[in-house]
Design a protein around this motif. Structure first.
Motif, short mmCIF file in Angstrom:
data_model
loop_
_atom_site.label_atom_id
_atom_site.label_comp_id
_atom_site.label_asym_id
_atom_site.label_seq_id
_atom_site.Cartn_x
_atom_site.Cartn_y
_atom_site.Cartn_z
N GLY B 152 0.82 -1.15 0.00
CA GLY B 152 -0.10 0.24 -0.11
C GLY B 152 0.83 1.49 0.00
O GLY B 152 0.58 2.35 -0.78
N PHE B 153 1.90 1.21 0.85
CA PHE B 153 2.57 2.49 0.83
C PHE B 153 3.60 2.79 -0.45
O PHE B 153 3.58 3.86 -0.79
N ILE B 154 3.98 1.70 -0.97
CA ILE B 154 4.72 1.96 -2.34
C ILE B 154 3.66 2.62 -3.27
O ILE B 154 4.05 3.56 -3.95
N LEU B 155 2.34 1.96 -3.39
CA LEU B 155 1.41 2.63 -4.20
C LEU B 155 1.28 4.18 -3.94
O LEU B 155 1.07 5.12 -4.59
N PHE B 156 1.17 4.46 -2.52
CA PHE B 156 0.96 5.89 -2.29
C PHE B 156 2.19 6.80 -2.39
O PHE B 156 1.91 8.09 -2.90
N LEU B 157 3.41 6.22 -2.22
CA LEU B 157 4.45 6.99 -2.87
C LEU B 157 4.50 7.42 -4.15
O LEU B 157 4.85 8.41 -4.59
N ALA B 158 3.99 6.48 -5.27
CA ALA B 158 4.03 6.68 -6.37
C ALA B 158 2.93 7.94 -6.91
O ALA B 158 3.22 8.69 -7.39
N PHE B 162 3.76 11.21 -8.23
CA PHE B 162 2.95 11.73 -9.48
C PHE B 162 2.51 13.37 -9.36
O PHE B 162 2.14 14.25 -10.21
N ASN B 163 2.12 13.61 -8.04
CA ASN B 163 1.41 14.73 -7.61
C ASN B 163 2.70 15.68 -7.28
O ASN B 163 2.31 16.96 -6.56
#
Lengths: 403, 288
Positions: B152-158, B162-163
């Protein structure tokens, strides 16, 4: 230092602290005052097993066998004493400990073998061998929770023996499994033993102990009660068990009929005892040695004509052999005063174990028993590997072997 | 067996100096996963697959549970209370971004802590019957928990990257995660070995973790807390970790005080835990 022994145990002791409540343990830790009861599982056990030797461990329940094996396996530390082990140890204290029920048999092979200390390469190599020995080819990819207890045990045993240890410790592992697989395991254990591995075996099956182990140690209440050749130790242990059983029988007899005074026996059996040919009293007899059974009788009054009967029996009163002095045309015995009748056995055929003797006085026709008496329980020591109550002359005719 | 060789070094009979004891123990703990990699790998796969074995949803549950919590927090704090972040203080104006930055690392720690009481106790059967390095149990558990939570955290970091939140300061992030793992491992070792003697910890730990969560500035920035209560929150050993994530990822700065705080807490807990573990592990088999 050159170590001659694979296992050298020197006065091993093990105490367990038993707490009545879990909170007592905390109380003791904090307050530093003892709140436990000390249970001594082992009280100074010493023995040595030479490299390539086999040792059987026997004893009653609660005698400290399991604790000893746990210490040898290394899962628990002795409270005192010294233990030196040489070589890789594999212990089979409980079959299938560490199996994950949801995983397949194959996966459990990998997990369990890793627990026993094999590395990945070794496991890969041994996997086919393990599966073949367990004969679970068809179900090896099913979760082990679907296995029967026999299948479970077969898998566990197959993994354990595949470790190829220098020291193999097995605790009562063969209690499950069908006759066929048990035999296969025994064969495999004999093979391991013959390949010069050190081997420790604990079982309640005296047959297996005598079969597989050269030496045995008998633990009794945390101490070594006997240590030596398996045949001897098993013999004395069985004798002890017999004796215990018969004692229990005796104490359970709470009511005994009081002797009828009006029909006091004409002749009484005062004592039944054993001697060697020189008349020296014996408490333990040796197989194939001459033995004299003596019956001391007493007659107060005029001579009485009768016969003597002697029965050899197990402590539970099962008769092995009985004989009567009355034979065809034989003269009756003339009982008068104190006398001793003897029965001479030139070569005692009994196997190792506990026995006793019953003597009976009968009337002249050998029909009515007048009085009887029992000897103390005595032990027979045997050097023969065969088991059982008596030794029989025998000869083998085996298929495929010329005689 | 190699384990027995290590064991022969590890139990210290004579009172050696504390420092050499610590060095020996550190070496043991670092070596164990490598020397017993087959066993270690076995435990790791057993943990990962074992956690989802038997349930149909499998890994889905590990995503669904935090996701439902997340939706709840967002609803309450963003929609009901309408909390807005001050970008000067937190580096973002989005509550969700602020929340997730602290929540993911917290979840990893809290899950590891909640699993800890059962680690040794549940393996009672194994520990009493088979000789193996018990050290692998806490290590494998912590690593697996962090692995699962990292998804989950890696997805959040991505998403952050991106932002436009990306920054060179992010390089400090794995260092802090590493420290937090050391902290978690120390905590797990303490709890798992204590629980052998005091089973009540199993029930107790759930309450502790819940209170601890609300005492850590995850749902709110520390600045929202009244001045006189702030000290209590900063004494909390998880505080420096969570605050460091906020600073590194969102504000792109690092506080050396907090970093030192985190490092001292992590190393102190870990070192004391391995000393305690070594002291009691020989009696595991007797007590279990």
């Amino acid at each position: 230092m050159f170590v001659l022994f694979a296992i050298d145990a020197d006065s091993l002791t093990k105490h367990y602290r038993v707490y009545l409540q879990p909170s007592d343990r905390l109380k003791e830790m904090v307050l530093r005052t003892p709140c436990h009861q000390l249970v001594e599982a082992l009280k100074g056990v010493s023995f040595q097993v030479p490299a390539g030797g086999t040792l059987g461990v026997i004893g009653e329940n609660g005698s400290g066998k399991s604790t000893l094996l746990k210490i040898l396996a290394g899962t628990t530390q002795p409270s005192g004493g010294r233990l030196v082990k040489k070589g890789r140890t594999a212990a089979l204290l409980e079959l299938g400990s560490g199996f994950h029920p949801d995983f397949s048999g194959r996966k459990n092979i990998h997990l369990n073998a890793a627990l026993l200390g094999l590395n990945e390469k070794e496991i890969k190599e041994k996997e086919p061998e393990i599966i073949a020995f367990s004969e679970l080819e068809g179900v090896i990819d099913r979760p082990v929770k679907t296995y029967s207890s026999g299948m479970y045990m077969r898998l566990a045993f197959s993994i354990a023996i595949s470790v190829d240890p220098d020291i193999l410790i097995i605790d009562e592992a063969l209690s499950v499994g069908d006759q066929y697989f048990q035999q296969k395991c025994i064969d495999r254990m004999a093979q391991i033993r013959d390949s010069g591995k050190t081997f420790l075996f604990c079982s309640h099956s005296m047959y297996l102990i005598a079969e597989l182990c050269q030496k045995s140690v008998w633990l009794h209440q945390g101490k070594v009660r006997d240590y030596g050749d398996s045949a001897d130790v098993v013999g004395t242990y069985l004798a002890y068990l017999d004796e215990k059983q018969s004692k229990e029988k005796e104490t359970s007899k709470t009511w005994t009929p009081s002797p009828d005074v009006s029909t006091a026996p004409e002749v009484t059996v005062e004592e039944v005892f054993l001697t060697d040919v020189n008349g020296v009293r014996l408490e333990r007899a040796v197989q194939f040695q001459p033995l004299v059974i003596k019956v001391k009788t007493h007659r107060s009054g005029p001579p009485f004509k009768g016969h003597v009967g002697i029965a050899l029996m197990k402590p539970d009163e099962k008769i092995i052999f009985a004989a009567m002095s009355k034979k065809e045309k034989s003269e009756p015995v003339n009982f008068t005063g104190e006398q001793i009748s003897e029965m001479v056995l030139p070569s005692l055929p009994l196997g190792s174990g506990a026995y006793k003797i019953s003597a009976v006085i009968s009337d002249v026709h050998g029909l009515a028993a007048i009085h009887d008496g029992r000897s103390d329980i005595f032990h027979v020591v045997s050097e023969q590997p065969e088991l059982g109550m008596c030794w029989m002359e025998h000869e083998w005719r085996l298929p495929g072997i010329d005689h | 067996m190699t384990y027995e060789k290590i064991m022969r070094i590890a139990p210290i009979r004579k009172p050696l100096r504390l420092l050499s004891l610590i060095i020996i123990l550190l070496r043991t703990w670092i070596m164990v996963p490598f020397r017993f990699r087959t066993l270690f790998k076995g435990f790791v796969t057993q943990e990962i697959q074992g956690r989802c074995a038997g349930s149909m949803g499998g890994v889905v549950w590990y995503v669904l549970t935090p996701l439902s919590n997340l939706c709840m927090y967002i609803f309450i704090f963003s929609v009901v209370f309408q909390i807005r972040m001050k970008p000067i203080e937190t580096g973002t104006d989005s509550f969700v971004v602020y929340l997730l930055t602290g929540l993911f690392p917290w979840l990893a720690f809290s899950e590891a802590a909640l699993n800890a009481p059962g680690l040794v106790v549940a393996k009672a059967n194994l520990i009493t019957k088979v000789l193996f390095p018990t050290e692998v149990l806490p290590i494998a558990s912590v690593i697996v928990t962090y692995l699962i939570n990292s998804i989950g955290f890696i997805l959040f970091l991505a998403f952050l990257l991106f932002n436009g939140y990306g920054h060179l300061m992010w390089l400090w992030f794995p260092v802090v995660v590493g420290l937090q793992m050391v902290f978690s491992l120390g905590f797990v070792i303490w709890i798992s070995s204590l629980c052998v003697f005091i089973r009540d910890i199993q029930q107790f730990i759930g309450i502790v973790m819940q209170i601890w969560f609300y005492l850590t500035p995850i749902l709110f920035p520390l600045t929202m807390v009244p001045e006189r209560y702030r000290l209590i929150l900063t004494i909390n050993p998880m505080y420096p970790f969570i605050e460091l994530y906020h600073m590194i990822l969102l504000q792109h700065q690092i506080s050396w005080f907090l970093f030192g705080y985190a490092a001292v807490v992590a190393i102190f807990l870990f070192v004391t835990s391995i000393i305690f573990f070594d002291h009691v592990k020989t009696s595991f088999a007797d007590v279990l």
